[in-house]
Design a protein around this motif. Structure first.
Motif, PDB file in Angstrom:
ATOM      1  N   ASP A  12       0.816  -1.213   0.000  1.00 24.28           N
ATOM      2  CA  ASP A  12       0.000   0.000   0.000  1.00 24.28           C
ATOM      3  C   ASP A  12       0.853   1.267   0.000  1.00 24.28           C
ATOM      4  OD1 ASP A  12       0.982   0.085   2.579  1.00 24.28           O
ATOM      5  OD2 ASP A  12      -0.953  -0.222   3.542  1.00 24.28           O
ATOM      6  N   MET A  13       2.130   1.119  -0.283  1.00 21.95           N
ATOM      7  CA  MET A  13       3.015   2.273  -0.326  1.00 21.95           C
ATOM      8  C   MET A  13       3.829   2.225  -1.616  1.00 21.95           C
ATOM      9  SD  MET A  13       5.641   3.561   2.543  1.00 21.95           S
ATOM     10  CE  MET A  13       5.492   5.277   2.921  1.00 21.95           C
ATOM     11  N   CYS A  14       4.045   3.416  -2.187  1.00 19.39           N
ATOM     12  CA  CYS A  14       4.828   3.512  -3.409  1.00 19.39           C
ATOM     13  C   CYS A  14       5.634   4.802  -3.362  1.00 19.39           C
ATOM     14  CB  CYS A  14       3.918   3.512  -4.640  1.00 19.39           C
ATOM     15  SG  CYS A  14       2.942   5.010  -4.824  1.00 19.39           S
ATOM     16  N   VAL A  15       6.489   4.963  -4.348  1.00 18.45           N
ATOM     17  CA  VAL A  15       7.178   6.229  -4.558  1.00 18.45           C
ATOM     18  C   VAL A  15       6.499   6.853  -5.773  1.00 18.45           C
ATOM     19  CG1 VAL A  15       9.352   7.363  -5.107  1.00 18.45           C
ATOM     20  CG2 VAL A  15       9.338   5.338  -3.622  1.00 18.45           C
ATOM     21  N   LEU A  16       5.876   8.007  -5.551  1.00 17.05           N
ATOM     22  CA  LEU A  16       5.141   8.709  -6.594  1.00 17.05           C
ATOM     23  C   LEU A  16       6.069   9.707  -7.266  1.00 17.05           C
ATOM     24  CD1 LEU A  16       2.303   9.247  -7.853  1.00 17.05           C
ATOM     25  CD2 LEU A  16       2.056  11.054  -6.132  1.00 17.05           C
ATOM     26  N   GLY A  17       6.180   9.617  -8.576  1.00 19.70           N
ATOM     27  CA  GLY A  17       7.016  10.528  -9.343  1.00 19.70           C
ATOM     28  C   GLY A  17       6.157  11.544 -10.074  1.00 19.70           C
ATOM     29  N   THR A  18       6.414  12.830  -9.803  1.00 18.07           N
ATOM     30  CA  THR A  18       5.683  13.916 -10.459  1.00 18.07           C
ATOM     31  C   THR A  18       6.687  14.906 -11.027  1.00 18.07           C
ATOM     32  OG1 THR A  18       5.534  15.152  -8.370  1.00 18.07           O
ATOM     33  CG2 THR A  18       3.673  13.716  -8.923  1.00 18.07           C
ATOM     34  N   VAL A  19       6.195  15.781 -11.902  1.00 16.33           N
ATOM     35  CA  VAL A  19       7.059  16.783 -12.514  1.00 16.33           C
ATOM     36  C   VAL A  19       6.464  18.159 -12.274  1.00 16.33           C
ATOM     37  CG1 VAL A  19       8.091  17.600 -14.661  1.00 16.33           C
ATOM     38  CG2 VAL A  19       7.733  15.160 -14.311  1.00 16.33           C
ATOM     39  N   CYS A  29       4.208   7.659  -0.906  1.00 19.22           N
ATOM     40  CA  CYS A  29       2.762   7.846  -0.750  1.00 19.22           C
ATOM     41  C   CYS A  29       2.074   6.512  -0.496  1.00 19.22           C
ATOM     42  CB  CYS A  29       2.145   8.433  -2.025  1.00 19.22           C
ATOM     43  SG  CYS A  29       2.536  10.140  -2.338  1.00 19.22           S
ATOM     44  N   PHE A  30       1.010   6.577   0.285  1.00 21.94           N
ATOM     45  CA  PHE A  30       0.119   5.432   0.415  1.00 21.94           C
ATOM     46  C   PHE A  30      -0.833   5.440  -0.777  1.00 21.94           C
ATOM     47  CE2 PHE A  30       1.108   6.180   4.970  1.00 21.94           C
ATOM     48  CZ  PHE A  30       1.724   4.966   5.209  1.00 21.94           C
ATOM     49  N   PHE A  31      -1.278   4.258  -1.165  1.00 22.45           N
ATOM     50  CA  PHE A  31      -2.243   4.157  -2.257  1.00 22.45           C
ATOM     51  C   PHE A  31      -3.222   3.034  -1.970  1.00 22.45           C
ATOM     52  CE2 PHE A  31       0.988   1.083  -3.473  1.00 22.45           C
ATOM     53  CZ  PHE A  31       0.238   0.008  -3.944  1.00 22.45           C
ATOM     54  N   ALA A  32      -4.328   3.080  -2.658  1.00 23.34           N
ATOM     55  CA  ALA A  32      -5.282   1.968  -2.681  1.00 23.34           C
ATOM     56  C   ALA A  32      -5.546   1.654  -4.147  1.00 23.34           C
ATOM     57  CB  ALA A  32      -6.582   2.351  -1.980  1.00 23.34           C
ATOM     58  N   THR A  33      -5.878   0.420  -4.433  1.00 27.82           N
ATOM     59  CA  THR A  33      -6.126   0.038  -5.820  1.00 27.82           C
ATOM     60  C   THR A  33      -7.618   0.019  -6.104  1.00 27.82           C
ATOM     61  OG1 THR A  33      -6.072  -2.292  -5.171  1.00 27.82           O
ATOM     62  CG2 THR A  33      -4.052  -1.359  -6.026  1.00 27.82           C
ATOM     63  N   ALA A  61       4.162   5.654 -10.515  1.00 25.12           N
ATOM     64  CA  ALA A  61       4.189   5.093  -9.165  1.00 25.12           C
ATOM     65  C   ALA A  61       5.050   3.847  -9.191  1.00 25.12           C
ATOM     66  CB  ALA A  61       2.777   4.755  -8.697  1.00 25.12           C
ATOM     67  N   LEU A  62       6.048   3.808  -8.310  1.00 20.21           N
ATOM     68  CA  LEU A  62       6.963   2.677  -8.214  1.00 20.21           C
ATOM     69  C   LEU A  62       6.686   1.932  -6.917  1.00 20.21           C
ATOM     70  CD1 LEU A  62       9.482   1.160  -9.307  1.00 20.21           C
ATOM     71  CD2 LEU A  62      10.858   2.745  -7.933  1.00 20.21           C
ATOM     72  N   VAL A  63       6.311   0.668  -7.040  1.00 20.48           N
ATOM     73  CA  VAL A  63       6.078  -0.193  -5.883  1.00 20.48           C
ATOM     74  C   VAL A  63       7.264  -1.141  -5.787  1.00 20.48           C
ATOM     75  CG1 VAL A  63       4.515  -1.873  -4.811  1.00 20.48           C
ATOM     76  CG2 VAL A  63       3.581  -0.053  -6.286  1.00 20.48           C
ATOM     77  N   LEU A  64       7.883  -1.156  -4.599  1.00 21.80           N
ATOM     78  CA  LEU A  64       9.053  -2.005  -4.372  1.00 21.80           C
ATOM     79  C   LEU A  64       8.703  -3.056  -3.325  1.00 21.80           C
ATOM     80  CD1 LEU A  64      11.712   0.814  -4.226  1.00 21.80           C
ATOM     81  CD2 LEU A  64      11.466  -0.891  -6.033  1.00 21.80           C
ATOM     82  N   LEU A  73      15.843  -8.669  -7.634  1.00 27.11           N
ATOM     83  CA  LEU A  73      15.262  -7.348  -7.806  1.00 27.11           C
ATOM     84  C   LEU A  73      13.844  -7.493  -8.353  1.00 27.11           C
ATOM     85  CD1 LEU A  73      15.514  -4.245  -7.950  1.00 27.11           C
ATOM     86  CD2 LEU A  73      16.382  -4.547 -10.275  1.00 27.11           C
ATOM     87  N   VAL A  74      12.870  -6.919  -7.640  1.00 29.02           N
ATOM     88  CA  VAL A  74      11.485  -6.932  -8.086  1.00 29.02           C
ATOM     89  C   VAL A  74      10.943  -5.521  -7.922  1.00 29.02           C
ATOM     90  CG1 VAL A  74       9.168  -7.874  -7.725  1.00 29.02           C
ATOM     91  CG2 VAL A  74      11.160  -9.330  -7.369  1.00 29.02           C
ATOM     92  N   SER A  75      10.308  -5.000  -8.963  1.00 28.96           N
ATOM     93  CA  SER A  75       9.648  -3.707  -8.862  1.00 28.96           C
ATOM     94  C   SER A  75       8.484  -3.659  -9.835  1.00 28.96           C
ATOM     95  CB  SER A  75      10.616  -2.555  -9.151  1.00 28.96           C
ATOM     96  OG  SER A  75      11.022  -2.579 -10.501  1.00 28.96           O
ATOM     97  N   LEU A  76       7.553  -2.781  -9.535  1.00 28.59           N
ATOM     98  CA  LEU A  76       6.378  -2.599 -10.367  1.00 28.59           C
ATOM     99  C   LEU A  76       6.234  -1.102 -10.607  1.00 28.59           C
ATOM    100  CD1 LEU A  76       3.882  -3.926 -11.682  1.00 28.59           C
ATOM    101  CD2 LEU A  76       2.687  -3.578  -9.517  1.00 28.59           C
TER     102      LEU A  76
END
Length: 145
Positions: A12-19, A29-33, A61-64, A73-76
């Motif tokens: 439920d946590m990711c790294v959110l990339g914005t510009v 950031c926390f997220f819900a699907t 959004a990068l989920v590790l 190494l696994v990432s989404l």
């Protein structure tokens, strides 16, 4: 897609990339699907990443996931545009977020009413990239169009 769904269900946590106008920003950031292609984010109005998403809807959004095996190494990575749901769609997004985050939120935000003053964004992923060094090619890409 089963792997993607499983990772999103388990985390439920990711790294959110914005510009932004001055710089890119990475924000935990926390997220819900809502489903395997849509993530809900709820943030304070004054956050820099909120200002970035309002100025430019493109984000990622990068989920590790936690690694079970050393050296694996696994990432989404989900990339696309965010939309700001309105009306019943906003209420549905808040309800989904609250159901997932209830144990993580402060008591003042533990109800839909407590989240009404927050900004709600839904990342609609146009691409999903699963990286797993145990896959033959190491990467799986899913595109939506």
């Amino acid at each position: 897609m089963r792997r993607v769904t499983a990772i999103l269900d388990e985390h439920d946590m990711c790294v959110l990339g914005t510009v932004g106008a001055q710089e890119p920003r990475l924000t935990p950031c926390f997220f819900a699907t809502l489903d395997e292609h849509r993530l809900v984010f709820v943030s304070s109005k004054g956050s820099r990443h909120v200002a970035h998403m309002q100025a430019d809807p493109h984000c990622s959004a990068l989920v590790l996931p936690e690694q079970a095996e050393q050296g694996r190494l696994v990432s989404l990575l989900l990339a696309g545009e965010v939309v700001r749901p309105q009306g019943l769609s906003r209420l549905a997004a808040l309800t989904t977020y609250l159901a997932r985050m209830r144990n993580r939120l402060p008591s003042s935000a533990s109800s839909v009413h407590g989240l009404l003053d927050k900004k709600v964004f839904v990342l609609e992923a146009e691409s999903i990239e699963l990286v797993d060094t145990h896959l033959c090619r190491g990467t799986m890409r899913v595109g939506r169009r």
